[in-house]
Design an enzyme around this catalytic site. Structure first.
Site, PDB file in Angstrom:
ATOM      1  N   ARG A  30       2.459 -28.764  16.434  1.00  0.00           N
ATOM      2  CA  ARG A  30       1.523 -28.831  17.552  1.00  0.00           C
ATOM      3  C   ARG A  30       0.076 -28.920  17.083  1.00  0.00           C
ATOM      4  NH1 ARG A  30       1.170 -23.766  21.360  1.00  0.00           N
ATOM      5  NH2 ARG A  30       3.398 -23.786  20.892  1.00  0.00           N
ATOM      6  N   LYS A 110      -6.228 -19.425  12.663  1.00  0.00           N
ATOM      7  CA  LYS A 110      -6.948 -18.178  12.907  1.00  0.00           C
ATOM      8  C   LYS A 110      -5.971 -16.995  12.776  1.00  0.00           C
ATOM      9  CE  LYS A 110      -4.668 -17.804  16.730  1.00  0.00           C
ATOM     10  NZ  LYS A 110      -3.615 -16.783  16.811  1.00  0.00           N
ATOM     11  N   ARG A 180       3.952 -11.557  13.542  1.00  0.00           N
ATOM     12  CA  ARG A 180       3.271 -10.901  14.667  1.00  0.00           C
ATOM     13  C   ARG A 180       3.876  -9.534  14.993  1.00  0.00           C
ATOM     14  NH1 ARG A 180       3.405 -16.306  15.756  1.00  0.00           N
ATOM     15  NH2 ARG A 180       1.405 -17.320  16.261  1.00  0.00           N
ATOM     16  N   ASP A 192      -3.983 -11.516  16.902  1.00  0.00           N
ATOM     17  CA  ASP A 192      -3.514 -12.866  17.205  1.00  0.00           C
ATOM     18  C   ASP A 192      -4.385 -13.542  18.260  1.00  0.00           C
ATOM     19  OD1 ASP A 192      -1.418 -14.830  16.618  1.00  0.00           O
ATOM     20  OD2 ASP A 192      -0.877 -14.586  18.724  1.00  0.00           O
TER      21      ASP A 192
END
Length: 343
Positions: A30, A110, A180, A192
């Site tokens: 993506r 990020k 995560r 996140d």
């Protein structure tokens, strides 16, 4: 050295920017592989991953010519101009520095890094006129941010009083087998998603001078923060509040309350899924609601295009201190939540 002209000779404009991928996480198609089809003179030529089979599958599906066993091998390839780093948060700083030192431009997911004390490692690898570094905060590259900043700066609706943000994205499969859900790798919803909030505030109001706090019960997997609240108070009376969550129903929005209007952006992440129209809705007392619409865009296409223009010297590099300021605050707010949880 902040202008694009200062970097104009850094990269030949007649050849494509050739990418190597470090880490085959689910975001790679993506964020890079599919957007590359829409950005002129961009090619993905190599890939590496801890699990070789995953890299081979990605290479076959997206016609990537070379699969390397290790990131170090990929960085030694003279055919690779830039790398896209999609590793877990705890590995970002190490491989950013190694890539920059190898002469590769870097686009990294990020957050830029996990801890404040890693910023020095990255900054020491940055050289004036050398390879570019861009933290992948994809919303930064959409004009709705410029429009909101203009509204704040020109006081079209009076002073900005309150900014309310919700970034709630339910965890798919509970983020099992995913960094995560591992605190030591920078897991949890705030690390996140919090960077998006800080970048937004940085754009529309700045971050300097504000006092920040965070709260979480840290009751997610492994003690991760599965829901997190944060606040900022500015000296001029502006307040900003935010809710982040991996367990609450989906809601991603910004609402800005001015003296004479309320401006909102609903589903603010929508354009990361494809080419979608984004709309700012404006409500003023006694007036018919108005809106500002933007043509369909894709956040990741915009980001990749901006990065490639940075590499070619056609756009000024994004100042490192922008990302560094966010990382320092991200770490500080997270630690404030840890301390309040202990109390």
């Amino acid at each position: 050295m902040n202008t694009a002209a200062a970097y104009a000779a850094s990269f030949p404009t007649e050849k494509p920017v050739r990418f190597g991928v470090i880490g085959c996480s689910s975001i790679v198609p993506r964020a890079l592989l599919e957007p590359a089809r829409f950005v002129e003179d961009t090619a993905v030529v190599a890939v590496t991953n801890r699990t070789a089979a995953k890299a081979e599958m990605m290479a076959e599906r997206y016609s990537i010519g070379t699969v390397y066993r290790t990131p170090a091998e990929l960085l030694s390839d003279s055919q690779v101009d830039a790398v896209y780093i999609a590793l877990s948060n705890d590995l970002h700083a190490e491989w950013i520095a190694k890539a920059l030192n190898a002469g590769k431009h870097v686009l990294v997911e990020k957050p830029l890094c996990l801890h404040t004390d890693e910023l020095g490692l990255i900054e020491s690898a940055l050289q004036p006129g050398g390879p570019c570094l861009l933290e992948g905060v994809m919303v930064r590259h959409h004009p709705w941010q410029d429009k909101l900043r203009a509204m704040v700066n020109d006081r079209s609706f009076g002073r900005l009083r309150l900014v309310e943000t919700s970034l709630c994205i339910p965890a798919q499969n509970g983020h099992m087998d995913n960094y995560r859900s591992r605190p030591e790798q920078g897991g949890g919803c705030f690390r996140d998603l919090g960077v998006y909030w800080l970048q937004f505030l940085q754009t529309v109001a700045g971050l300097e001078g504000a006092g920040f706090q965070g709260q979480s019960s840290f009751d997610g997997p492994g003690g991760c923060d599965w829901t997190f609240q944060a606040q900022a108070e500015y000296p001029d009376g502006l307040s900003a509040v935010a809710l982040f969550s991996f367990e609450r129903p989906y809601r991603c929005s910004h609402t800005l309350t001015f003296e004479h209007a309320v401006v909102s952006l609903h589903d603010c992440f929508r354009a990361n899924l494809g080419f979608y129209k984004m709309t700012l809705r404006i409500r003023q007392p006694g007036q018919i609601p108005a809106k500002t619409e933007f043509r369909p865009m894709n956040y990741y296409v915009n980001q990749l295009d901006h990065f490639c223009r940075m590499v070619r010297g056609m756009a000024a590099p994004v100042p490192f201190q922008e990302s560094a300021e966010r990382i320092r605050l991200l770490d500080s707010i997270y630690q404030s939540a840890c301390q309040s949880s202990i109390k």
